[in-house]
Scaffold this active site. Structure first.
Site, mmCIF file in Angstrom:
data_model
loop_
_atom_site.group_PDB
_atom_site.id
_atom_site.type_symbol
_atom_site.label_atom_id
_atom_site.label_comp_id
_atom_site.label_asym_id
_atom_site.label_seq_id
_atom_site.Cartn_x
_atom_site.Cartn_y
_atom_site.Cartn_z
ATOM 1 N N CYS A 1 -25.718 -12.500 -21.083
ATOM 2 C CA CYS A 1 -25.404 -13.841 -20.554
ATOM 3 C C CYS A 1 -26.264 -14.216 -19.353
ATOM 4 C CB CYS A 1 -23.924 -13.944 -20.202
ATOM 5 S SG CYS A 1 -23.487 -13.117 -18.655
ATOM 6 N N CYS B 1 -27.422 -9.430 -16.366
ATOM 7 C CA CYS B 1 -26.826 -9.103 -17.668
ATOM 8 C C CYS B 1 -27.804 -9.494 -18.772
ATOM 9 C CB CYS B 1 -25.508 -9.851 -17.833
ATOM 10 S SG CYS B 1 -24.837 -9.755 -19.507
ATOM 11 N N GLY C 1 0.789 -1.230 0.000
ATOM 12 C CA GLY C 1 0.000 0.000 0.000
ATOM 13 C C GLY C 1 0.820 1.278 0.000
ATOM 14 N N CYS D 1 -22.589 -7.311 -18.883
ATOM 15 C CA CYS D 1 -21.353 -7.404 -18.100
ATOM 16 C C CYS D 1 -20.321 -6.424 -18.644
ATOM 17 C CB CYS D 1 -20.750 -8.807 -18.196
ATOM 18 S SG CYS D 1 -21.768 -10.123 -17.534
ATOM 19 N N CYS E 1 -18.320 -12.390 -20.212
ATOM 20 C CA CYS E 1 -19.685 -12.475 -20.734
ATOM 21 C C CYS E 1 -19.726 -13.380 -21.973
ATOM 22 C CB CYS E 1 -20.177 -11.065 -21.070
ATOM 23 S SG CYS E 1 -21.943 -10.939 -21.372
HETATM 24 ZN ZN LIG Z 1 -22.891 -11.008 -19.257
#
Ligand SMILES: [Zn+2]
Lengths: 288, 208
Positions: free
Chosen positions: A247, A244, A34, A271, A277
């Protein structure tokens, strides 16, 4: 880089001194999770701000045996991703893929792939702005002192005021996190959906900011906690019932885009991780 | 697609492959990595006439150039600037041999060098990265041994690792090395077979 040029570039473009410097800084970044490690960002044949920080990391770690994937906003086919991928493959000859599972190195802007990444993979993130303290302290030197003292009170106040005033956090993407219970870190403009993927992950995350000349890292199995408050806990963009349109996935980060059709067009929600996807659609078609 | 780059030289190839092992080992303390064979064999011997661990020296040298400095030791003694091995390393890397407190890198050719950890830079709160990275040669790292128990970033729960030929006082020095996070030194232990163990400053080490 013209096809007919007699000039040959170094393997992975950067000279060995440049690679060595970045390698040294990457080891420091991993040892101090970090923490922003300064490095001497080189000029490359792409404009700064187009991923030169991530690109320099990829060029410094890549070996001839690697398989590379490059994505921009989750998309392998965006112009920026295509250009970066071409530059890397033409100077290394490495194999490329769009399949997250097949890649050994993934360079990305603004997303972490949906498919969980493994221990034998590395994710390189392109960073436009490295220091999360810029929201409260624009002077980089003073911000560095604040990091050295873990003096993050101003940042907590800023975050709290923004949730109270706006009802939600003003910092919608690049959500700040505390790494290894010590350093405040910018997550780059990844959606909040991706932030939990940084916590206790199997894979190594490397971050490069070309313009600000900073490298940082989140090693695997490292505690990464979003700044949050009891009355305003951290939330991702997830909405119950989201899906989505292509998909059917109900557990991905979605983006809206315009699709033209005979009626003039409509907005479709799919997506953001295009390769994931497409992989799901192909699997469904194969089993249909 | 036309490739417009020269293939890496043997040393560049070693440096690239070795770096990935170093990076992986430092990111995953307890994992035993395997360094590629060193790209040279003609190293000058140590003061006692024995050859140094060429893989450890090569791994250290892979990160050296004219912008950084190094120090190295056999036993509990820092080797002088005019030692043949010092000159050999400096000539091939252009790195500056310096005194221990100023060194970016330290090559400790045997485990007795652990007694020197306290002389190395551990960085400052403002610049914790201005610390020494140590390459420590050890006789053997065992894949499934139980010499050290490790905890911290890079380790899912705990990890154990076996070391052979490292004395109890040396193990204690490794476990109690300078590490006041974010300050500290980062270690790479490298054995005669090229096996590598990374111990960043974040790792809590317990001698079993
Ligand atoms: Zn998708």
């Amino acid at each position: 880089m013209s096809e007919t040029s007699d000039q040959l570039y170094n393997f992975a473009l950067l000279d060995e001194d440049a690679k060595r410097e970045i390698r040294r800084k990457l080891l420091k970044a991993v040892a101090i999770p970090g923490h922003l490690v300064p490095f001497a960002s080189r000029d490359l044949p792409i404009a700064r701000g187009w991923g030169t920080g991530g690109l320099q990391i990829t060029l410094s770690i890549i070996t001839p045996d690697d398989t590379l994937k490059v994505i921009d906003q989750g998309d392998d086919e965006s112009v920026n991703a295509v250009n970066l991928r071409r530059l890397i493959t033409r100077t290394t000859g490495v194999a490329t893929t769009t399949d997250t599972a097949a890649a050994t190195i993934i360079q990305t802007r603004h997303r972490i792939p949906e498919e969980p990444m493994r221990a034998d993979q590395i994710l390189v993130l392109q960073v436009p702005m490295a220091d999360p303290l810029r929201w409260v302290e624009p002077n980089l030197e003073r911000a560095t002192i604040m990091h050295s003292e873990a003096d993050y009170g101003k940042m907590w106040v800023y975050m709290y005021e923004s949730v109270v005033r706006a009802g939600d956090l003003r910092i919608a993407s690049q959500y700040p996190v505390i790494v290894n219970r010590r350093y405040l870190m910018d997550t780059t403009p990844i959606p909040r959906w991706d932030v939990p993927k940084l916590h206790m992950a199997d894979t190594l995350y490397l971050f490069g900011a070309g313009r600000e000349k900073r490298i940082y890292a989140v090693p695997p199995y490292t505690v990464v906690e979003p700044l949050q408050f009891e009355d305003y806990p951290f939330r991702t963009e997830y909405r119950p019932g989201q899906r989505c349109a292509r998909c059917g996935a109900d557990n991905t980060f979605l983006t809206e885009h315009f699709v033209s059709d005979s009626n003039g067009g409509r907005w479709e929600t799919t997506c953001s991780d295009a390769a994931y996807c497409a992989k799901r659609v192909a699997q469904m078609e194969a089993t249909a | 697609m036309t490739i417009v780059a020269t293939p890496p030289t043997p040393i560049e190839r070693f440096n690239g492959l070795a770096f990935r092992v170093l990076l992986d080992c430092l990111a995953r303390p307890g994992k035993v990595g395997h360094l590629p064979p060193p790209p040279f064999a003609d190293l000058p011997p140590l003061p006692d006439g024995t050859p140094p661990n060429a893989t450890a020296v090569a791994a250290g040298m892979s990160l050296l150039d004219q912008t950084v400095s190094f120090v190295h030791a056999a036993g509990e003694e820092w080797l002088p600037v005019d030692h043949p091995l010092t000159r050999w390393i400096a000539l091939r890397t252009n790195a500056r041999p310096v005194e221990a407190a100023a060194a970016d890198f330290a090559l400790l050719h045997d485990p007795a060098g652990t007694a020197l950890f306290g002389e190395l830079a551990a960085g400052s709160l403002l610049y914790p990265e201005r610390s020494c990275t140590v390459f420590l040669s050890v006789p053997a790292i065992a894949l499934n041994g139980e010499t050290l128990r490790l905890r911290g970033p890079g380790i899912a729960t705990t990890a154990t690792v076996g070391l052979r030929g490292v004395a109890p006082t040396e193990l204690a020095a490794i476990a109690s090395r300078p590490s006041q996070f974010p300050l500290g030194i980062d270690l790479f232990l490298i054995d005669q077979q090229g096996r590598c163990l990374g111990l960043p400053r974040t790792t809590q080490i317990e001698v079993i």
